[in-house]
Enzyme design. Structure first.
Site, PDB file in Angstrom:
ATOM      1  N   PRO A  94      -8.264  48.471 -28.199  1.00 43.59           N
ATOM      2  CG  PRO A  94      -9.279  49.344 -30.227  1.00 43.59           C
ATOM      3  CD  PRO A  94      -9.160  48.263 -29.294  1.00 43.59           C
ATOM      4  CD  GLU A 121     -16.542  46.212 -35.222  1.00 41.99           C
ATOM      5  OE1 GLU A 121     -16.705  46.554 -36.609  1.00 41.99           O
ATOM      6  OE2 GLU A 121     -16.032  45.408 -34.843  1.00 41.99           O
ATOM      7  NE  ARG A 163      11.803  39.110 -22.720  1.00 46.21           N
ATOM      8  CZ  ARG A 163      12.223  40.039 -21.998  1.00 46.21           C
ATOM      9  NH1 ARG A 163      11.564  40.791 -21.363  1.00 46.21           N
ATOM     10  NH2 ARG A 163      13.704  40.213 -22.130  1.00 46.21           N
ATOM     11  CG  ASP A 178      14.741  43.368 -20.852  1.00 48.02           C
ATOM     12  OD1 ASP A 178      15.657  42.759 -21.585  1.00 48.02           O
ATOM     13  OD2 ASP A 178      13.764  42.781 -20.290  1.00 48.02           O
TER      14      ASP A 178
HETATM   15  C1  LIG Z   1      -9.756  44.227 -31.439  1.00 45.91           C
HETATM   16  O1  LIG Z   1      -8.723  44.396 -30.738  1.00 45.91           O
HETATM   17  C2  LIG Z   1      -7.955  45.612 -31.099  1.00 45.91           C
HETATM   18  O2  LIG Z   1      -7.976  46.319 -32.165  1.00 45.91           O
HETATM   19  C3  LIG Z   1      -6.696  45.890 -30.284  1.00 45.91           C
HETATM   20  C4  LIG Z   1      -6.255  45.273 -28.963  1.00 45.91           C
HETATM   21  C5  LIG Z   1      -5.332  45.834 -28.290  1.00 45.91           C
HETATM   22  N1  LIG Z   1      -4.689  46.699 -28.608  1.00 45.91           N
HETATM   23  C6  LIG Z   1      -4.687  47.471 -29.653  1.00 45.91           C
HETATM   24  N2  LIG Z   1      -4.121  48.417 -30.032  1.00 45.91           N
HETATM   25  C7  LIG Z   1      -5.834  47.174 -30.703  1.00 45.91           C
END
Ligand SMILES: COC(=O)c1ccnc(N)c1
Length: 252
Positions: A94, A121, A163, A178
């Site tokens: 994230p 984490e 794709r 697209d």
């Molecule tokens: C553990 O990975 C995630 O929570 C993750 C991975 C990639 N993009 C996200 N928004 C979350």
């Protein structure tokens, strides 16, 4: 050429969908080679431990260095160059850079992607630092939300990349229109689409689409795209280039 994808994960079964549908067909045609590896193969204790508590305290667990180092060395043992023809490490997190169509295009031009999905984490930072000395590392987020693990992100990224491989999408042209594809549709969402039957539950097709007048159809589609983008993604509107549309209309 063929894109090679390796995934190291503690949930190998989560990646089963890569064996079906679009990605499955690309694999069958030899355009894509996907190898899924169980991280726990590189643990040697009775509990196959892959994580531990974070230094500095705090909630959750961090994935340990040794299993990842041994797993990645094994995956990369097939030999690789450390240039544009070599592997790239893709770390779903994230806290990564946003995954976009542009990044999907960039990744689709590489020969080898090694995915390291982890628990939320994350992985001990020393693993990324170690492999960043040998290959490009892309830390990638698929959106502003948190998952329990990065495996779903691997499915998303792999599908978006697969794709784009030549011949994987039946109609090669369909990339051009697209949403987010570079060019006139860049930063614009696609408008509504219709197909037969011409009437359904008293709902008919917008007249212009039946007119056969390509210029008017293109203009209507541009206007519908602008309407939808304004409604759903005002953040994109100031980035889109409507003049590109005028050029396209003039070509009509
Ligand atoms: C553990 O990975 C995630 O929570 C993750 C991975 C990639 N993009 C996200 N928004 C979350």
């Amino acid at each position: 050429g063929t894109l090679r994808v390796d995934v190291v994960t503690i949930f190998p079964e989560y990646l089963e969908p890569l064996n079906v549908s679009l990605v499955g067909k690309a694999r069958a045609r030899g355009q894509l080679n996907v190898h899924v590896h169980d991280l726990r193969e590189w643990t040697y204790d009775r509990h196959n431990t892959v994580d531990d508590t974070p230094y500095g305290g705090g909630p959750g667990m961090v994935m340990k260095t040794e299993p990842w180092g041994d797993a990645l060395d094994s995956v990369l043992a097939d030999g690789y160059e450390t240039d544009a023809h070599g592997p790239a490490l893709i770390v779903p997190t994230p806290s990564g850079r946003p995954f976009t169509q542009e990044l999907a295009v960039e990744l689709s031009e590489r020969p080898w992607l090694v995915f390291t999905p982890a628990r939320y984490e994350g992985i001990d930072r020393r693993v990324i630092d170690e492999y960043a000395t040998r290959m490009p590392v892309y830390e990638v987020s698929i959106g502003d939300y948190v998952l329990a693990g990065g495996e779903a992100a691997v499915l998303v990224i792999t599908e978006a990349v697969a794709r784009l491989l030549p011949g994987v999408l039946g109609n090669a042209e369909s990339h051009r229109d697209d949403s987010f594809a570079p060019g006139a549709m860049a930063n614009l969402l696609e408008g509504p689409v219709y197909t037969k039957p011409p009437a359904w539950r008293d709902r008919e097709i917008p007249e212009v689409l039946l007119s056969g007048h390509h210029g008017r159809i293109a203009r209507w589609r541009r206007d519908e795209a602008l309407k939808r983008t304004t409604a759903n993604r005002p953040d994109l509107i100031e980035r889109c280039d409507p003049s590109a549309f005028d050029k396209k209309d003039r070509e009509m």
